[in-house]
Design a protein around this motif. Structure first.
Motif, PDB file in Angstrom:
ATOM      1  N   PRO A  69      54.885 -66.621 -60.050  1.00 46.96           N
ATOM      2  CA  PRO A  69      53.858 -67.386 -59.342  1.00 46.96           C
ATOM      3  C   PRO A  69      52.681 -67.664 -60.248  1.00 46.96           C
ATOM      4  N   PRO A  70      51.948 -68.707 -59.966  1.00 46.01           N
ATOM      5  CA  PRO A  70      50.809 -69.014 -60.830  1.00 46.01           C
ATOM      6  C   PRO A  70      49.752 -67.928 -60.748  1.00 46.01           C
ATOM      7  N   LYS A  71      49.117 -67.647 -61.838  1.00 50.24           N
ATOM      8  CA  LYS A  71      48.054 -66.648 -61.872  1.00 50.24           C
ATOM      9  C   LYS A  71      46.769 -67.306 -61.401  1.00 50.24           C
ATOM     10  N   VAL A  72      46.264 -66.852 -60.248  1.00 47.87           N
ATOM     11  CA  VAL A  72      45.105 -67.510 -59.658  1.00 47.87           C
ATOM     12  C   VAL A  72      43.827 -66.695 -59.808  1.00 47.87           C
ATOM     13  N   SER A  73      43.906 -65.501 -60.355  1.00 47.69           N
ATOM     14  CA  SER A  73      42.701 -64.728 -60.665  1.00 47.69           C
ATOM     15  C   SER A  73      43.028 -63.774 -61.806  1.00 47.69           C
ATOM     16  N   LYS A  74      42.008 -63.188 -62.360  1.00 46.30           N
ATOM     17  CA  LYS A  74      42.217 -62.257 -63.479  1.00 46.30           C
ATOM     18  C   LYS A  74      42.544 -60.846 -62.992  1.00 46.30           C
ATOM     19  N   HIS A  75      42.505 -60.637 -61.686  1.00 40.72           N
ATOM     20  CA  HIS A  75      42.773 -59.318 -61.108  1.00 40.72           C
ATOM     21  C   HIS A  75      44.207 -59.246 -60.597  1.00 40.72           C
ATOM     22  N   THR A  76      44.774 -58.056 -60.676  1.00 41.05           N
ATOM     23  CA  THR A  76      46.125 -57.822 -60.166  1.00 41.05           C
ATOM     24  C   THR A  76      46.036 -56.848 -59.000  1.00 41.05           C
ATOM     25  N   TYR A  77      46.679 -57.215 -57.885  1.00 42.01           N
ATOM     26  CA  TYR A  77      46.587 -56.450 -56.647  1.00 42.01           C
ATOM     27  C   TYR A  77      47.936 -55.829 -56.300  1.00 42.01           C
ATOM     28  N   VAL A  78      47.876 -54.771 -55.502  1.00 39.33           N
ATOM     29  CA  VAL A  78      49.080 -54.144 -54.967  1.00 39.33           C
ATOM     30  C   VAL A  78      48.898 -53.980 -53.467  1.00 39.33           C
ATOM     31  N   PHE A  79      50.006 -53.873 -52.758  1.00 40.46           N
ATOM     32  CA  PHE A  79      49.950 -53.646 -51.314  1.00 40.46           C
ATOM     33  C   PHE A  79      49.386 -52.250 -51.077  1.00 40.46           C
ATOM     34  N   PRO A  80      48.493 -52.078 -50.090  1.00 37.14           N
ATOM     35  CA  PRO A  80      47.785 -50.793 -49.935  1.00 37.14           C
ATOM     36  C   PRO A  80      48.607 -49.638 -49.406  1.00 37.14           C
ATOM     37  N   VAL A  81      49.867 -49.840 -49.020  1.00 38.87           N
ATOM     38  CA  VAL A  81      50.751 -48.747 -48.619  1.00 38.87           C
ATOM     39  C   VAL A  81      51.894 -48.698 -49.619  1.00 38.87           C
ATOM     40  N   LYS A  82      52.147 -47.531 -50.155  1.00 39.28           N
ATOM     41  CA  LYS A  82      53.111 -47.407 -51.253  1.00 39.28           C
ATOM     42  C   LYS A  82      54.375 -46.690 -50.805  1.00 39.28           C
ATOM     43  N   ASP A  83      55.528 -47.295 -51.160  1.00 40.63           N
ATOM     44  CA  ASP A  83      56.846 -46.650 -51.010  1.00 40.63           C
ATOM     45  C   ASP A  83      57.165 -46.240 -49.571  1.00 40.63           C
ATOM     46  N   CYS A  84      56.749 -47.054 -48.608  1.00 40.52           N
ATOM     47  CA  CYS A  84      57.060 -46.774 -47.205  1.00 40.52           C
ATOM     48  C   CYS A  84      57.311 -48.083 -46.475  1.00 40.52           C
ATOM     49  N   PRO A  85      58.239 -48.104 -45.525  1.00 40.03           N
ATOM     50  CA  PRO A  85      58.396 -49.301 -44.685  1.00 40.03           C
ATOM     51  C   PRO A  85      57.122 -49.530 -43.877  1.00 40.03           C
ATOM     52  N   VAL A  86      56.730 -50.789 -43.759  1.00 41.95           N
ATOM     53  CA  VAL A  86      55.497 -51.119 -43.050  1.00 41.95           C
ATOM     54  C   VAL A  86      55.753 -52.251 -42.066  1.00 41.95           C
ATOM     55  N   ASN A  87      54.824 -52.392 -41.151  1.00 43.08           N
ATOM     56  CA  ASN A  87      54.846 -53.477 -40.188  1.00 43.08           C
ATOM     57  C   ASN A  87      53.405 -53.804 -39.825  1.00 43.08           C
ATOM     58  N   TYR A  88      53.075 -55.087 -39.795  1.00 46.71           N
ATOM     59  CA  TYR A  88      51.728 -55.502 -39.416  1.00 46.71           C
ATOM     60  C   TYR A  88      51.798 -56.931 -38.910  1.00 46.71           C
ATOM     61  N   GLN A  89      50.757 -57.344 -38.203  1.00 48.71           N
ATOM     62  CA  GLN A  89      50.710 -58.678 -37.638  1.00 48.71           C
ATOM     63  C   GLN A  89      49.761 -59.566 -38.432  1.00 48.71           C
TER      64      GLN A  89
END
Length: 277
Positions: A69-89
């Motif tokens: 994907p195109p790089k749209v900022s100089k920062h790299t992010y990760v999803f805030p929950v690690k190594d677990c199935p998640v569900n959100y709306q």
């Protein structure tokens, strides 16, 4: 002799007897005379028989080329929950925040490099008062290098090394998911919110000012450089850095204890003896 002459003469006479010709009739000329001038015969066209096709071995297609994907900022992010199935709306539920449902004990991690801002290791929420500042229970906030504040609340535990001023990296564990605060009667989940740095007394800013689900979607499955910094600044410019609270602001009144009256001691009744005994 006479008979011979007659037979010879009859055969040799072109005229025949009494003017009747002796030449044989021409049936060919009569047929041509009675036939039409021309006859064209139309023959049905024969259907061509298709030639048998030769089997062709088609080459296998090359695997798809994965385009980053195109790089749209100089920062790299990760999803805030690690190594677990998640569900959100991905929709607004009263406040501009997201409830990320995950199993108790799953790690809440820093979504971007930054510095720890606020840490609450004690669950102070009580249903009798429902104070707004206490609703997230145990929580951690960080100020990312992108200038954005991120909150993770309803934690069961806070990582022991996480203290205000400590520098953290994207993906570093900040605590464990639980159901502290006003989530105590629900399944374990992470209260995740995006805002900007304010004084701790402005707790309603901390609990969420920017809708986070588009960024969560990108960090989980799409573009890890998709940043909420521009939207955060736009919202702050629109509301001001210290907006007043407008949603779920009031706490329950503290119940006052009524003074209890001591029961009055019953008066002693005079005993009268009857009968003169």
């Amino acid at each position: 002799m006479t008979g011979a002459v007659l037979v010879t003469g009859a055969c040799a006479s072109p005229g025949g007897v009494a003017g009747i010709g002796t030449a044989a009739p021409s049936f060919e000329s009569e047929a041509v005379a009675g036939a039409p001038a021309s006859v064209t015969a139309t023959m049905p066209e024969a259907t061509p028989t298709p030639a048998p096709q030769t089997a062709v071995d088609r080459p296998k297609a090359d695997p798809p080329v994965r385009v980053p994907p195109p790089k749209v900022s100089k920062h790299t992010y990760v999803f805030p929950v690690k190594d677990c199935p998640v569900n959100y709306q991905s929709r607004l539920l009263v406040l501009p925040k997201t409830t990320i449902w995950a199993a108790k004990g799953c790690s809440f991690v820093a979504p971007v490099n930054g510095v720890v801002d606020e840490v609450n290791v004690k669950n102070r929420w009580k249903p009798s008062t429902d104070r707004g500042a206490d609703r997230e229970g145990r929580f951690v906030t960080i100020i990312g290098d992108d200038g954005v504040r991120y909150l993770g609340g309803h934690l069961d535990k806070v990582a022991p090394e996480v203290r205000p001023g400590v520098r953290v990296s994207a993906g570093q564990a900040l605590g464990q998911i639980g159901n502290s605060g006003n989530a105590r009667s629900t399944a374990s989940n992470l209260y995740f919110a995006i805002s900007w740095k304010t004084d701790p007394s402005l707790w309603w800013v901390r609990r969420g000012m920017v809708k986070p689900w588009d960024y969560l979607n990108a960090w989980l499955k799409g573009n890890p450089t998709f940043s909420p910094a521009d939207e955060m600044r736009a919202v702050m410019n629109r509301t001001g850095a210290a907006p007043r609270c407008v949603t779920l602001c009031a706490s329950k009144p503290v119940p006052t204890k009524k003074p209890t009256k001591k029961p009055e001691k019953p008066e002693e009744q005079e005993q009268i003896t009857l009968g003169g005994g």
